[in-house]
Motif scaffolding. Structure first.
Motif, short mmCIF file in Angstrom:
data_model
loop_
_atom_site.label_atom_id
_atom_site.label_comp_id
_atom_site.label_asym_id
_atom_site.label_seq_id
_atom_site.Cartn_x
_atom_site.Cartn_y
_atom_site.Cartn_z
N THR A 2 0.85 -1.19 0.00
CA THR A 2 0.00 0.00 0.00
C THR A 2 0.89 1.25 0.00
N THR A 3 0.66 2.14 -0.96
CA THR A 3 1.47 3.36 -1.03
C THR A 3 0.71 4.55 -0.45
N LEU A 4 1.45 5.62 -0.25
CA LEU A 4 0.85 6.86 0.24
C LEU A 4 -0.25 7.33 -0.73
N GLN A 5 0.01 7.17 -2.03
CA GLN A 5 -0.98 7.53 -3.04
C GLN A 5 -2.28 6.72 -2.87
N ASN A 51 -7.14 15.00 -9.53
CA ASN A 51 -5.92 15.54 -10.13
C ASN A 51 -5.04 14.48 -10.76
N ARG A 52 -5.45 13.23 -10.61
CA ARG A 52 -4.51 12.18 -10.98
C ARG A 52 -4.12 12.24 -12.46
N PRO A 110 7.33 13.11 1.05
CA PRO A 110 7.80 11.87 0.45
C PRO A 110 7.13 11.66 -0.91
N PRO A 111 7.79 10.95 -1.84
CA PRO A 111 7.12 10.60 -3.10
C PRO A 111 5.84 9.82 -2.77
#
Length: 319
Positions: free
Chosen positions: A237-240, A254-255, A283-284
């Motif tokens: 799982t990413t921050l995105q 906005n993606r 962070p990215p």
């Protein structure tokens, strides 16, 4: 085997992210913010107003841990009856700052991009209208810290046994290391709460949910939702992933425009994107949240993510 495949896939990536990186953790721990505190005009009881008080506040700590010095400095300028912990509160540009949040989180939320030192006003009256948790001195902060530590641990493992199993001496060490800003003393107890007890892929299943809270400056309380460290397909799982689920209006809309601009240049889409801060760092968004939880969490083991909308329109999206 579908579930097992997912776990094995997740472990291949997670194996390198789970070990605590003491270099990163120490650098985060050493982050601090220079602060200029002035006494609120309406609380000055002397003819001459005092000079401001300057303090270097650790990001990982809490305001009450440094306010004792400020209170001592200002006490001769304030009516004696007001000069107590219960009446004390800090303000930044009209916002009362929540004493129970880490100092770095408050700075990221309210003063991101502002010049330093951070200008704050200390008040000794009017606290009852500010919607803050009641503060009764050190004991309030310790109690709150232990409570959030238990909440984060029970999200992470489905039980707060690890906190309950800490000895009185370990709990005391955790607390005094925060007060005295001593990393080695802190990490020796804190790492016990973060290290998995079983090696290999099965260890990863110990982590039930990522202990994560998302804050926005205009919302009174954080957004907290349960996220597993990895998805069914085995990707972490990413921050995105988290932000698109929690704040679809801000990150989903906005993606497509970000996707286009990323080819033109890494940061081309950042102008309109809300700022996303963890420990003052952006962070990215592809960073796995598991790594952030291990290396950049607060002292209470929660990962604090601050999302700063760029416009009023974005605030509406996020409400």
């Amino acid at each position: 085997g579908g579930e097992g495949d997912g776990l094995r896939g997740a472990w291949r990536e997670a194996e390198h992210l789970l070990p605590l990186d003491e270099v990163v953790r120490k650098e985060v721990w050493e982050g601090s913010i220079p602060i200029r505190v002035e006494l609120a005009r309406q609380d000055v009881s002397t003819f001459e107003a005092p000079m401001p008080f300057y303090v270097q506040a650790p990001r990982m700590g809490y305001f009450p841990l440094v306010l004792g010095q400020a209170k001592a400095y200002f006490q001769n300028y304030v009516p004696a009856v007001c000069c107590n912990d219960r009446e004390m509160w800090l303000e930044h540009k009209g916002n009362a700052l929540k004493w129970h949040l880490p100092t770095g989180v408050l700075f990221d939320l309210h003063a991101h991009g502002e010049d330093l030192p951070w200008h704050l006003t200390l008040h000794f009256s009017g606290v009852e209208t500010k919607g803050l948790l009641p503060y009764e001195g050190d004991v309030s902060l310790r109690r709150h810290f232990r409570q959030t530590l238990k909440q984060a641990t029970s999200m992470r493992y489905g039980t707060c046994k690890r906190v309950n199993n800490l000895s009185v001496a370990q709990m005391e060490q955790l607390w005094s290391s925060l007060q005295e800003n001593k990393f080695e003393s802190f990490t020796s107890v804190n790492s016990e709460l973060l290290k998995l007890s079983t090696p290999g892929p099965s260890g990863l299943t110990e982590i039930k949910r990522l202990p994560l809270r998302v804050y926005l400056p205009h919302l009174p309380s954080p957004i907290q939702q349960p996220f597993s460290p990895f998805k069914e397909d085995g990707r972490l799982t990413t921050l995105q992933d988290v932000l698109m689920q929690i704040l679809p209006g801000l990150f989903e809309a906005n993606r497509s425009s970000y996707a286009k601009t990323e080819e033109e240049g890494e940061d081309a889409g950042d102008d309109q994107r809300p700022a996303v801060l963890v420990q003052g760092i952006s962070p990215p968004l592809q960073t796995p949240v598991l790594w952030l939880c291990q290396q950049l969490a607060g002292a209470d083991t929660f990962l604090y993510v601050c999302v700063i909308p760029k416009s009023k329109e974005q605030e509406v999206y996020a409400s």
